[in-house]
Design a protein around this motif. Structure first.
Motif, PDB file in Angstrom:
ATOM      1  N   PHE A 152      52.864  66.768  84.210  1.00 60.03           N
ATOM      2  CA  PHE A 152      53.439  68.105  84.125  1.00 60.03           C
ATOM      3  C   PHE A 152      53.782  68.502  82.695  1.00 60.03           C
ATOM      4  O   PHE A 152      54.542  69.438  82.475  1.00 60.03           O
ATOM      5  CB  PHE A 152      54.643  68.187  85.067  1.00 60.03           C
TER       6      PHE A 152
ATOM      7  N   ASN B 202      52.128  80.861  83.432  1.00 59.13           N
ATOM      8  CA  ASN B 202      52.620  80.156  84.615  1.00 59.13           C
ATOM      9  C   ASN B 202      54.091  80.498  84.820  1.00 59.13           C
ATOM     10  O   ASN B 202      54.925  80.232  83.961  1.00 59.13           O
ATOM     11  CB  ASN B 202      52.435  78.651  84.406  1.00 59.13           C
TER      12      ASN B 202
ATOM     13  N   SER C  99      56.202  79.207  86.916  1.00 59.12           N
ATOM     14  CA  SER C  99      57.020  78.134  87.480  1.00 59.12           C
ATOM     15  C   SER C  99      58.300  77.936  86.693  1.00 59.12           C
ATOM     16  O   SER C  99      59.350  77.591  87.260  1.00 59.12           O
ATOM     17  CB  SER C  99      56.227  76.822  87.501  1.00 59.12           C
TER      18      SER C  99
ATOM     19  N   LYS D  55      59.747  69.856  88.495  1.00 61.76           N
ATOM     20  CA  LYS D  55      58.276  69.851  88.459  1.00 61.76           C
ATOM     21  C   LYS D  55      57.758  71.217  88.022  1.00 61.76           C
ATOM     22  O   LYS D  55      58.195  72.256  88.529  1.00 61.76           O
ATOM     23  CB  LYS D  55      57.711  69.481  89.825  1.00 61.76           C
ATOM     24  N   TYR D  56      56.827  71.221  87.075  1.00 64.97           N
ATOM     25  CA  TYR D  56      56.240  72.423  86.477  1.00 64.97           C
ATOM     26  C   TYR D  56      57.201  73.166  85.550  1.00 64.97           C
ATOM     27  O   TYR D  56      56.835  74.183  84.961  1.00 64.97           O
ATOM     28  CB  TYR D  56      55.715  73.394  87.533  1.00 64.97           C
TER      29      TYR D  56
ATOM     30  N   ASN E 116      51.293  75.871  81.042  1.00 67.52           N
ATOM     31  CA  ASN E 116      50.950  74.679  81.808  1.00 67.52           C
ATOM     32  C   ASN E 116      50.139  75.049  83.047  1.00 67.52           C
ATOM     33  O   ASN E 116      50.356  76.076  83.683  1.00 67.52           O
ATOM     34  CB  ASN E 116      52.201  73.885  82.197  1.00 67.52           C
TER      35      ASN E 116
ATOM     36  N   ASN F 250      48.643  74.555  86.958  1.00 64.77           N
ATOM     37  CA  ASN F 250      49.170  74.028  88.216  1.00 64.77           C
ATOM     38  C   ASN F 250      48.017  73.472  89.040  1.00 64.77           C
ATOM     39  O   ASN F 250      46.927  74.039  89.091  1.00 64.77           O
ATOM     40  CB  ASN F 250      49.967  75.073  89.001  1.00 64.77           C
TER      41      ASN F 250
ATOM     42  N   GLU G   1      54.562  71.534  95.036  1.00 62.14           N
ATOM     43  CA  GLU G   1      53.193  71.853  94.627  1.00 62.14           C
ATOM     44  C   GLU G   1      52.455  72.677  95.678  1.00 62.14           C
ATOM     45  O   GLU G   1      51.260  72.920  95.552  1.00 62.14           O
ATOM     46  CB  GLU G   1      52.409  70.570  94.324  1.00 62.14           C
TER      47      GLU G   1
END
Length: 520
Positions: free
Chosen positions: A258, A285, A287, A365-366, A386, A388, A454
């Motif tokens: 990640f 992204n 996230s 995460k992310y 980043n 995914n 995810e």
């Protein structure tokens, strides 16, 4: 650092590739057959290759920017939210919910673009274009169309199978097709892609060359689709073929998955590409905003829309290295992450006493934190660069183990246990001993913690017998700490979302019983 810049440059090109395509406004307003081409456009290999770039990321943005999280992590019980989807937590979703519309439109836009390429690119490319490039591009289009339908059928059940955009424009009132036919269509697209995409061995360092889907990517998804169809022997054989090819591999350190600098590593079978550098809404992204605390993002006025439920927190074993990289709790430190303006973020309870008030945790995460040299720039909305993962090699290993079990409650098969153990060992957990069977319960649990946040667990629940899935969900704690333990029980129909009301009004046939599809 030079390699990192090259990766970001290629991602930028992938995102900008959307400028050479057109996205349909909604299900009925599809582009004409020739809207993606001109006499000048298909004169070079690069022009042809770029026609698929938007489907590596930007065209999925309406789905991914917000609703991807809501429709998977809220419904499954992995996340909670006060806004942006509490009806999913409580199973009160209705057809007029705006959450349902963007995934529908995004997936059908992908299908429309893929159809145009499949039906037109060969005749519209000049003799100067390498035939191998045309072949690979058409195969990519089949691959992306299969992924769009894979999401549609799992989200909405029966949906219309569209292969001809012109025919749809002339007659937009079309029936849905049976679920089994949609899966056959997906299979056919993936088989075509596998037979015509390039084959390669992935670079074992993060590489822009790893962005592009390959024969192995298509075969890995075919193994997954077979598993959903309970074609266990086919799933097992296909998974073993990809595993034995050596194309993909587990990234040794789970946390590295990640990092932005590890985009497109050897574990990535297919990832959506994002870039904060292009500074357009949906280009980066999101996230870092939807999952990350507001002290961990730039250019956004909010954060942590979705927080880990107490239930998913309890699913992680003591000593699981994935825990800290999946969600953060007080006392966790992240030396490379910039938060609240400082590199080396510490989730300090004294400094941030209310930051984790909802469930005592925030998704990690992310979440890459505020801008550093590692993350690259944020866009004007806080989106980052980043990737995914839509499928990674750990998924294939667990698919192999499950397909080998072939629906049984347990197995002692050494190969199945080896695939399962590889995922466990990377997480710092003990492997199953020689005399200990792998159980369906253990495998299902492993999938939940490995792919938490995810977008996988809801679809895994949907593969279970309905009553089994209902029993699991009804025992989950779906309450904030201030509310105490709260349980909600879904009905069998809650596992397939209603079709968006606005689309049904435009095409009332979407309400009718699905019909068989006539395959060409």
């Amino acid at each position: 650092m030079k390699k990192y810049i090259n990766i970001k440059t290629l991602v930028l090109f992938l995102m900008l590739g959307l400028a050479t395509t057109s996205c349909s406004e909604d299900f009925l307003d599809r582009p004409s057959e020739d809207s993606y081409s001109s006499d000048q456009f298909y004169n070079t290999d690069e022009q042809v290759a770029r026609t698929t770039y938007g489907m590596y990321g930007a065209m999925w943005a309406p789905y991914y920017t917000k609703n991807f999280y809501a429709l998977s992590e809220l419904s499954s019980g992995n996340c909670l939210a006060y806004a942006d989807g509490p009806e999913l937590i409580q199973f009160k979703l209705t057809s007029d919910s705006p959450i349902l519309l963007d995934p529908w439109r995004a997936c059908f836009a992908i299908i429309a673009q893929a159809n145009n390429l499949i039906n037109n690119i060969e005749k519209n490319a000049t003799a100067d274009v390498n035939r191998a490039v045309i072949k690979n591009t058409i195969a990519e289009a089949h691959f992306f169309r299969s992924i769009a339908y894979f999401y549609l059928v799992r989200l909405y059940g029966p949906v219309p199978i569209i292969e001809d955009n012109l025919a749809l424009a002339k007659n937009p009132m079309v029936n849905t097709n049976r679920v089994e036919d949609v899966y056959t269509f997906i299979e056919n697209d993936l088989k075509f892609a596998a037979a015509n995409l390039k084959s390669k061995i992935r670079s074992r360092s993060a590489s822009g060359d790893n962005i592009f889907v390959t024969q192995g990517s298509a075969e890995a998804f075919l193994a997954k689709v077979y598993l959903y169809e309970k074609k266990y022997a086919d799933s097992k054989a296909m998974a073993e073929k990809v595993i034995n090819s050596g194309e993909f591999g587990l990234l040794p350190n789970f946390a590295d998955l990640f990092l932005t600098s590890k985009n497109n590593n050897e574990e990535s079978i297919y990832s959506w590409q994002w870039s904060g550098a292009i500074n357009t809404y949906g280009g980066g992204n999101f996230s870092n905003i939807q999952y990350g605390l507001d002290i961990l993002n730039d250019n956004a006025s909010y954060g942590a829309t979705y927080v880990p439920s107490n239930d998913v927190q309890d699913a992680f074993e003591i000593g699981d290295l994935r825990r800290k990289e999946s969600f953060m709790i007080y006392g966790d430190s992240y030396p490379n992450i910039k938060g609240d303006g400082v590199v080396g973020f510490v989730m300090d309870k004294t400094k941030y006493p209310d930051a984790l008030a909802n469930t005592g945790a925030a998704v990690k995460k992310y979440v890459v934190g505020q801008v550093t040299s590692e993350t690259g720039p944020a866009d004007g909305w806080g989106g980052m660069s980043n990737c995914n993962y839509i499928m990674r090699y750990a998924d294939l290993l667990l698919i192999h183990a499950e397909a080998t079990m072939a629906g049984a409650d347990e197995t002692t098969n050494a190969a199945a246990k080896e695939s399962y153990n590889k995922v466990r060992l990377r997480a710092g957990l003990g492997e199953l001993g020689a005399n200990v069977p792998l159980t369906k319960t253990a495998l299902f649990h492993e999938r939940r913690v490995e792919f938490a946040f995810e977008g996988e667990f809801w679809f895994d629940l949907g593969r279970l017998p309905r009553q089994e899935a209902i029993n699991i969900i009804s025992q989950q704690d779906r309450g904030f700490d201030s509310q105490g333990v709260i349980h909600y029980t879904p009905t069998p129909t809650d596992f397939i979302y209603p079709k968006p009301d606005v689309e049904v009004r435009k095409n009332p046939k979407l309400k009718e019983a699905p019909v068989p599809y006539t395959f060409k």
